[in-house]
Design a protein around this motif. Sequence first.
Motif, PDB file in Angstrom:
ATOM      1  N   THR A   1       0.837  -1.198   0.000  1.00 45.32           N
ATOM      2  CA  THR A   1       0.000   0.000   0.000  1.00 45.32           C
ATOM      3  C   THR A   1       0.877   1.255   0.000  1.00 45.32           C
ATOM      4  O   THR A   1       0.506   2.270  -0.577  1.00 45.32           O
ATOM      5  CB  THR A   1      -0.943   0.011   1.218  1.00 45.32           C
ATOM      6  OG1 THR A   1      -0.176  -0.232   2.397  1.00 45.32           O
ATOM      7  CG2 THR A   1      -1.997  -1.073   1.091  1.00 45.32           C
TER       8      THR A   1
ATOM      9  N   MET B   1       1.997   1.775  -3.497  1.00 50.58           N
ATOM     10  CA  MET B   1       0.813   2.255  -4.210  1.00 50.58           C
ATOM     11  C   MET B   1       0.726   3.782  -4.091  1.00 50.58           C
ATOM     12  O   MET B   1       0.417   4.483  -5.057  1.00 50.58           O
ATOM     13  CB  MET B   1      -0.402   1.592  -3.556  1.00 50.58           C
ATOM     14  CG  MET B   1      -1.667   1.678  -4.302  1.00 50.58           C
ATOM     15  SD  MET B   1      -1.727   0.549  -5.717  1.00 50.58           S
ATOM     16  CE  MET B   1      -2.414  -0.932  -5.023  1.00 50.58           C
TER      17      MET B   1
ATOM     18  N   VAL C   1      -6.588  -1.719  -9.250  1.00 51.13           N
ATOM     19  CA  VAL C   1      -7.086  -0.456  -9.812  1.00 51.13           C
ATOM     20  C   VAL C   1      -7.929   0.304  -8.789  1.00 51.13           C
ATOM     21  O   VAL C   1      -7.831   1.531  -8.683  1.00 51.13           O
ATOM     22  CB  VAL C   1      -7.885  -0.649 -11.129  1.00 51.13           C
ATOM     23  CG1 VAL C   1      -6.963  -1.131 -12.247  1.00 51.13           C
ATOM     24  CG2 VAL C   1      -9.090  -1.555 -10.981  1.00 51.13           C
ATOM     25  N   ALA C   2      -8.722  -0.442  -8.012  1.00 57.07           N
ATOM     26  CA  ALA C   2      -9.556   0.225  -7.000  1.00 57.07           C
ATOM     27  C   ALA C   2      -8.669   0.896  -5.953  1.00 57.07           C
ATOM     28  O   ALA C   2      -8.882   2.068  -5.592  1.00 57.07           O
ATOM     29  CB  ALA C   2     -10.504  -0.784  -6.345  1.00 57.07           C
ATOM     30  N   LEU C   3      -7.655   0.170  -5.458  1.00 52.12           N
ATOM     31  CA  LEU C   3      -6.793   0.736  -4.412  1.00 52.12           C
ATOM     32  C   LEU C   3      -5.981   1.919  -4.957  1.00 52.12           C
ATOM     33  O   LEU C   3      -5.811   2.925  -4.266  1.00 52.12           O
ATOM     34  CB  LEU C   3      -5.864  -0.339  -3.848  1.00 52.12           C
ATOM     35  CG  LEU C   3      -6.535  -1.450  -3.033  1.00 52.12           C
ATOM     36  CD1 LEU C   3      -5.508  -2.503  -2.619  1.00 52.12           C
ATOM     37  CD2 LEU C   3      -7.246  -0.894  -1.793  1.00 52.12           C
TER      38      LEU C   3
ATOM     39  N   SER D   1      -6.817   3.939  -7.324  1.00 49.97           N
ATOM     40  CA  SER D   1      -7.741   5.076  -7.436  1.00 49.97           C
ATOM     41  C   SER D   1      -7.953   5.732  -6.071  1.00 49.97           C
ATOM     42  O   SER D   1      -7.942   6.959  -5.940  1.00 49.97           O
ATOM     43  CB  SER D   1      -9.070   4.603  -8.019  1.00 49.97           C
ATOM     44  OG  SER D   1     -10.000   5.659  -8.043  1.00 49.97           O
ATOM     45  N   MET D   2      -8.108   4.904  -5.033  1.00 54.07           N
ATOM     46  CA  MET D   2      -8.268   5.445  -3.670  1.00 54.07           C
ATOM     47  C   MET D   2      -7.030   6.248  -3.267  1.00 54.07           C
ATOM     48  O   MET D   2      -7.143   7.287  -2.611  1.00 54.07           O
ATOM     49  CB  MET D   2      -8.466   4.303  -2.668  1.00 54.07           C
ATOM     50  CG  MET D   2      -9.797   3.592  -2.819  1.00 54.07           C
ATOM     51  SD  MET D   2      -9.880   2.176  -1.682  1.00 54.07           S
ATOM     52  CE  MET D   2     -11.336   1.342  -2.325  1.00 54.07           C
ATOM     53  N   ALA D   3      -5.845   5.748  -3.637  1.00 55.29           N
ATOM     54  CA  ALA D   3      -4.602   6.444  -3.277  1.00 55.29           C
ATOM     55  C   ALA D   3      -4.535   7.803  -3.965  1.00 55.29           C
ATOM     56  O   ALA D   3      -4.073   8.792  -3.383  1.00 55.29           O
ATOM     57  CB  ALA D   3      -3.400   5.581  -3.660  1.00 55.29           C
TER      58      ALA D   3
ATOM     59  N   HIS E   1      -7.213   9.603  -4.969  1.00 58.44           N
ATOM     60  CA  HIS E   1      -8.219  10.432  -4.284  1.00 58.44           C
ATOM     61  C   HIS E   1      -7.665  10.995  -2.971  1.00 58.44           C
ATOM     62  O   HIS E   1      -7.894  12.152  -2.636  1.00 58.44           O
ATOM     63  CB  HIS E   1      -9.489   9.618  -4.008  1.00 58.44           C
ATOM     64  CG  HIS E   1     -10.409   9.519  -5.179  1.00 58.44           C
ATOM     65  ND1 HIS E   1     -11.454  10.384  -5.377  1.00 58.44           N
ATOM     66  CD2 HIS E   1     -10.421   8.677  -6.236  1.00 58.44           C
ATOM     67  CE1 HIS E   1     -12.083  10.069  -6.497  1.00 58.44           C
ATOM     68  NE2 HIS E   1     -11.487   9.033  -7.039  1.00 58.44           N
ATOM     69  N   LYS E   2      -6.936  10.129  -2.243  1.00 56.44           N
ATOM     70  CA  LYS E   2      -6.359  10.551  -0.962  1.00 56.44           C
ATOM     71  C   LYS E   2      -5.476  11.784  -1.146  1.00 56.44           C
ATOM     72  O   LYS E   2      -5.392  12.645  -0.269  1.00 56.44           O
ATOM     73  CB  LYS E   2      -5.537   9.389  -0.381  1.00 56.44           C
ATOM     74  CG  LYS E   2      -4.809   9.698   0.912  1.00 56.44           C
ATOM     75  CD  LYS E   2      -5.767   9.838   2.071  1.00 56.44           C
ATOM     76  CE  LYS E   2      -5.036  10.199   3.346  1.00 56.44           C
ATOM     77  NZ  LYS E   2      -5.986  10.502   4.433  1.00 56.44           N
TER      78      LYS E   2
ATOM     79  N   ALA F   1      -9.962  10.309  -9.835  1.00 54.55           N
ATOM     80  CA  ALA F   1      -9.538   9.126 -10.586  1.00 54.55           C
ATOM     81  C   ALA F   1     -10.704   8.159 -10.667  1.00 54.55           C
ATOM     82  O   ALA F   1     -11.551   8.134  -9.768  1.00 54.55           O
ATOM     83  CB  ALA F   1      -8.345   8.456  -9.904  1.00 54.55           C
ATOM     84  N   LYS F   2     -10.744   7.392 -11.746  1.00 56.20           N
ATOM     85  CA  LYS F   2     -11.767   6.358 -11.874  1.00 56.20           C
ATOM     86  C   LYS F   2     -11.128   5.071 -12.348  1.00 56.20           C
ATOM     87  O   LYS F   2     -10.359   5.070 -13.303  1.00 56.20           O
ATOM     88  CB  LYS F   2     -12.846   6.788 -12.870  1.00 56.20           C
ATOM     89  CG  LYS F   2     -13.881   7.689 -12.229  1.00 56.20           C
ATOM     90  CD  LYS F   2     -15.092   7.885 -13.100  1.00 56.20           C
ATOM     91  CE  LYS F   2     -16.196   8.553 -12.288  1.00 56.20           C
ATOM     92  NZ  LYS F   2     -17.218   9.139 -13.147  1.00 56.20           N
TER      93      LYS F   2
END
Lengths: 417, 417
Positions: free
Chosen positions: B16, B19, B78-80, B82-84, B86-87, B92-93
């Motif tokens: 993470t 990431m 891809v989901a993680l 994108s979350m990174a 956004h953080k 991001a999508k």
Amino acid sequence: MSLIVMKFGGSSVGTTERMGRVAQRIIEKKLQGDRVVVVVSAMGDTTDDLIDKANEINDNPPSREMDMLLTTGEQISVALLSMAIHKLGHEAKSYTGWQAGIVTEDVHAKARISDISPDRVFAALNQGSIVIVAGFQGMTESGEITTLGRGGSDTTAVALAAAIKADVCEIYTDVDGIYSTDPRIVKCARKLNVISYDEMLELAHLGAAVLHPRAVEYAKHNKVNLVVRSSFTHNEGTLVREDAEMEQGVVVRGIAFDKNVARISVLGVEDLPGVLAKMFGALANQGIDVDIIVQSGVLDGKADFSFTVSLADRGRAIDVLAGIKNEVPYRETTYEEGLVKVSIVGAGMVSNPGVAAKMFEAISNVGVSIKLVSTSEIKVSCVISAEPVHDVVRALHTAYGLDTAETAFVGGPQDRR
Amino acid sequence: MSLIVMKFGGSSVGTTERMGRVAQRIIEKKLQGDRVVVVVSAMGDTTDDLIDKANEINDNPPSREMDMLLTTGEQISVALLSMAIHKLGHEAKSYTGWQAGIVTEDVHAKARISDISPDRVFAALNQGSIVIVAGFQGMTESGEITTLGRGGSDTTAVALAAAIKADVCEIYTDVDGIYSTDPRIVKCARKLNVISYDEMLELAHLGAAVLHPRAVEYAKHNKVNLVVRSSFTHNEGTLVREDAEMEQGVVVRGIAFDKNVARISVLGVEDLPGVLAKMFGALANQGIDVDIIVQSGVLDGKADFSFTVSLADRGRAIDVLAGIKNEVPYRETTYEEGLVKVSIVGAGMVSNPGVAAKMFEAISNVGVSIKLVSTSEIKVSCVISAEPVHDVVRALHTAYGLDTAETAFVGGPQDRR
């Protein structure tokens, strides 16, 4: 030949070895000549592990991306379960929610199913395949991946059963049905053979871990026959359906109790228009569920209110009340913990006068005083002290004739956890 | 403003924390004003873990179900990621392969991309979003989930770059480019600024872990500008493109070597029609790749053949030959290990006579004898003993003028692993 939906939860497929047992169970059904659609949850702790990983990266991840992340859990389950069935020599095909045609509203984390197009499910069934569908997930019209929120896999199973007009939707779990009360407390608690949707909803606390209320509502609305049964035994389970037949003399179907109750009283509230709306609106805005509400009569323009909340919400509820004291003037708040809500539930109650009176009498005979009461057409709830609750439940079980076995008692308390 | 595809492999997003660093890198690009599409592989060991789980359940799982299972790895990435992003405050999508419009043949485990409909990618880019696409996966016309096989994420990146007409496709990895030879062995190995697709393919052994040959071929076919660069530094990397300009005096672009070589000789083979086809057909049927093949002249109706295989295939190759001795009569087989194949690679070679002669001379000057030779338009390979290989590579590096830095040397051997 029946068309059957079988739903297995995360603990039923928590290990690869359990996965194999579930595969065996599914194949048995198939070998009976039934056409079988299976809905599965994510394995054991998979979902929690994914949530932990997300939170390591972003403490407030976008719900769209959480849905992308969490739906992998069920996709892993369906693929592995399909492999387990193949290993045993049978044909199976796994599908994600969107592949199975599950269309949802355009909302993330708690989407509702808006439509199901089960063409591919039928195509695979017609090829003689067992069909395995990922629970808890769907897709919006525009192709976004969504999740259904709590109880999502139960809802997937029920919705699929409605869409394909299945004869029955079987929910496999670690208990072998719905009981007249908690068999850990009342030895002669009976497994119910049949129960109505409404009764099931009211008995949610006896079955909350087993069957999500949302799925019961969906089943009621779409007249889906639900069966709750054990994934470890072949016992018959409990059938949940519309208008369960009245059994001779059965007015009360079951006795539920909730130990997770706190009472809050707001004393000396000025009796101004809209004070109730303001008070309970403020609590709702903070996501605090209020259960029983009792107002005593108004004296000198001041009223006393009491209501129950879950124990975990007690502190926050009092904070919310303190925060609105300017808008909703009152003298003081008090609270009480160590309470329990005992409920008798039964669709026959409405046509049988004196059911509530019998409850009050039975409770009083145990020497327990009742603090709050609430009634509905099929339920009477009393809030009492927690410590005599087991005696009260046993007394009510006897008073309403539930100790008399309606069928041979199958399964025991050791099956329930 | 450029349109850029950035591809990150599994080790770049293995934790993470990594990431988060990748997210930072992507945002830098976005802040330069570029429109960014990112392709990601599964995190670190995720794919291996999923394969292990599958094998616990079924030692021969259906490839359809393996594809269902393995594609979850990239979906998690891809989901993680994108979350990174956004953080860090950017939009991001994430998209699965099918959501990004990647259509493949109707084959599992090694599907080829047949079409890409990047409408949703463009829609998200036009909303100012960073787009993150799961590598390695796609969907058939009929909605089945497929994977692209080895090198799949590189191929996804290149194919997407071609479909959206990206200005460049950047492959981020743990080395900072393609080198003239292995910098662990030749100190003054130079990072190449530019290289042609064909040269890159021949130099695969210097870049195999970096860039999959299949992706290079796809890039060549679709004229996609590829850049190989480090995800840990901001060094410029190596541009792989069509017809890399001839640099003054650069005939040989790089020197590759492969230590994983065994020579097998089949002696006294009866010179009957079709023996070669039978012999190498039988090896191919067992999945054994044969590299250099040399036939000595026929004497008394008998011929001697030598060929190279990878060290791991040596034993199996000899077994195959033993198994066909009735069809392909021969006197005996011998083999030799401890060999290495050294290759000089350069598109300028074809128009420069004497390049091969210079190679033989340089090798002979080190006192090493050549066992087998093979040539193509842009490559000369010699098989020699393994133990003097470093001296040989250094001698060749000097002989072809590669020691002279064409640019400032950036990055060092310590970056390569």
